[in-house]
Design an enzyme around this catalytic site. Structure first.
Site, mmCIF file in Angstrom:
data_model
loop_
_atom_site.group_PDB
_atom_site.id
_atom_site.type_symbol
_atom_site.label_atom_id
_atom_site.label_comp_id
_atom_site.label_asym_id
_atom_site.label_seq_id
_atom_site.Cartn_x
_atom_site.Cartn_y
_atom_site.Cartn_z
ATOM 1 N N GLY A 46 6.732 4.156 1.062
ATOM 2 C CA GLY A 46 6.264 3.831 -0.391
ATOM 3 C C GLY A 46 5.090 4.614 -0.686
ATOM 4 O O GLY A 46 4.399 5.110 -0.036
ATOM 5 N N GLN A 51 -2.331 5.871 -5.643
ATOM 6 C CA GLN A 51 -2.510 6.971 -4.492
ATOM 7 C C GLN A 51 -2.367 8.245 -4.873
ATOM 8 O O GLN A 51 -2.798 9.097 -4.131
ATOM 9 C CB GLN A 51 -1.424 6.513 -3.363
ATOM 10 C CG GLN A 51 -1.653 5.147 -2.956
ATOM 11 C CD GLN A 51 -0.520 4.763 -1.619
ATOM 12 O OE1 GLN A 51 0.665 4.659 -2.244
ATOM 13 N NE2 GLN A 51 -0.984 5.397 -0.427
ATOM 14 N N CYS A 93 -0.254 3.548 5.901
ATOM 15 C CA CYS A 93 -0.707 3.542 4.481
ATOM 16 C C CYS A 93 -0.909 5.311 4.339
ATOM 17 O O CYS A 93 -1.911 5.652 4.808
ATOM 18 C CB CYS A 93 -1.631 2.711 3.937
ATOM 19 S SG CYS A 93 -2.090 3.038 2.303
ATOM 20 N N LEU A 94 -0.142 5.900 3.395
ATOM 21 C CA LEU A 94 -0.381 7.372 3.152
ATOM 22 C C LEU A 94 -1.922 7.746 2.836
ATOM 23 O O LEU A 94 -2.361 8.705 2.957
ATOM 24 C CB LEU A 94 0.539 7.911 2.221
ATOM 25 C CG LEU A 94 2.026 8.020 2.753
ATOM 26 C CD1 LEU A 94 2.755 8.298 1.559
ATOM 27 C CD2 LEU A 94 2.209 8.586 3.658
ATOM 28 N N HIS A 135 2.875 -4.547 -0.006
ATOM 29 C CA HIS A 135 2.027 -3.550 0.222
ATOM 30 C C HIS A 135 1.698 -2.662 -0.983
ATOM 31 O O HIS A 135 0.466 -2.581 -1.559
ATOM 32 C CB HIS A 135 2.487 -2.809 1.586
ATOM 33 C CG HIS A 135 1.587 -1.418 1.786
ATOM 34 N ND1 HIS A 135 0.804 -1.340 3.094
ATOM 35 C CD2 HIS A 135 0.991 -0.339 0.994
ATOM 36 C CE1 HIS A 135 -0.029 -0.246 3.031
ATOM 37 N NE2 HIS A 135 0.291 0.465 1.672
ATOM 38 N N GLU A 136 2.946 -2.225 -1.669
ATOM 39 C CA GLU A 136 2.664 -1.661 -2.663
ATOM 40 C C GLU A 136 2.460 -2.239 -4.094
ATOM 41 O O GLU A 136 1.548 -1.524 -4.921
ATOM 42 C CB GLU A 136 3.982 -0.743 -3.045
ATOM 43 C CG GLU A 136 4.570 0.164 -1.967
ATOM 44 C CD GLU A 136 3.674 1.092 -1.423
ATOM 45 O OE1 GLU A 136 2.671 1.754 -2.352
ATOM 46 O OE2 GLU A 136 3.640 1.559 -0.255
ATOM 47 N N HIS A 139 -1.342 -2.307 -3.837
ATOM 48 C CA HIS A 139 -1.919 -1.136 -4.537
ATOM 49 C C HIS A 139 -2.109 -1.308 -6.103
ATOM 50 O O HIS A 139 -2.985 -0.845 -6.469
ATOM 51 C CB HIS A 139 -1.216 0.011 -4.297
ATOM 52 C CG HIS A 139 -1.493 0.611 -2.704
ATOM 53 N ND1 HIS A 139 -2.712 1.189 -2.442
ATOM 54 C CD2 HIS A 139 -0.466 0.739 -1.863
ATOM 55 C CE1 HIS A 139 -2.466 1.621 -1.208
ATOM 56 N NE2 HIS A 139 -1.272 1.242 -0.894
HETATM 57 NI NI NI Z 1 -0.309 2.265 0.911
#
Ligand code: NI
Length: 171
Positions: A46, A51, A93-94, A135-136, A139
């Site tokens: 994701g 991000q 998480c990236l 999670h997304e 964000h």
């Molecule tokens: Ni993330």
């Protein structure tokens, strides 16, 4: 297509509520394509607009890691409309490379969103899909997974980030 730069915590954009997407134009389609390329390159499931340094309410996901075209989704202006149950599992998480911690999430989540053409859709997902959607969507609301950790795990993660920052492995 182009690879985008993934910003790392604590970039302010990650901690800011995203603005609704209003234009469903060619630029949006290009952004979504670039985000997919960036996510696959980074081996994520994701990726949300904040991000890649854009304070907008949109994210992409593919829990199949590129194996199943039907799981390749762009969710624009997402709203969680129902959630139930709970699951515990490691999450990454990236924007937090190398940090994996158990996070409690709902087992099931229903999200209402617009597709790249602006049409309203619904996705009803469980397990990894629910985890990813929650999670997304966080964000898009300026919430990072650190905020969802228990106090103890959060302190552990923050210490690890500090160590990585000192050794130049986090920028
Ligand atoms: Ni993330």
């Amino acid at each position: 297509m182009a690879l985008l730069e993934i910003v790392k915590y604590p970039a302010p954009v990650l901690l800011t509520v995203g603005k609704p997407v209003e234009k469903f134009d060619e630029d949006l389609k290009t952004l979504v394509k670039d985000m997919f390329e960036t996510m696959y390159e980074a081996k994520g499931v994701g990726l949300a607009a904040p991000q890649v340094n854009l304070s907008q309410r949109l994210f992409i996901m593919d829990c199949s890691g590129g194996e199943d075209e039907t799981q390749k989704l762009a969710l624009i202006n997402p709203e969680i409309i129902a959630r139930e149950g709970s699951q515990e599992g490691d999450e990454g998480c990236l924007s937090f490379p190398g940090i994996y911690q158990p996070i409690e999430r709902n087992m099931r989540a229903v999200v209402r969103y617009q597709d790249v053409l602006g049409r309203w859709q619904e996705l009803d997902g469980t397990e990894l899909t629910a985890r990813c959607v929650l999670h997304e969507t966080d964000h898009c609301d300026g919430i990072v997974f650190l905020d969802r950790m228990t106090i103890l795990k959060r302190e552990m993660a923050k210490r690890k980030i500090k160590r990585l920052q000192k050794t130049g492995k986090w920028e």
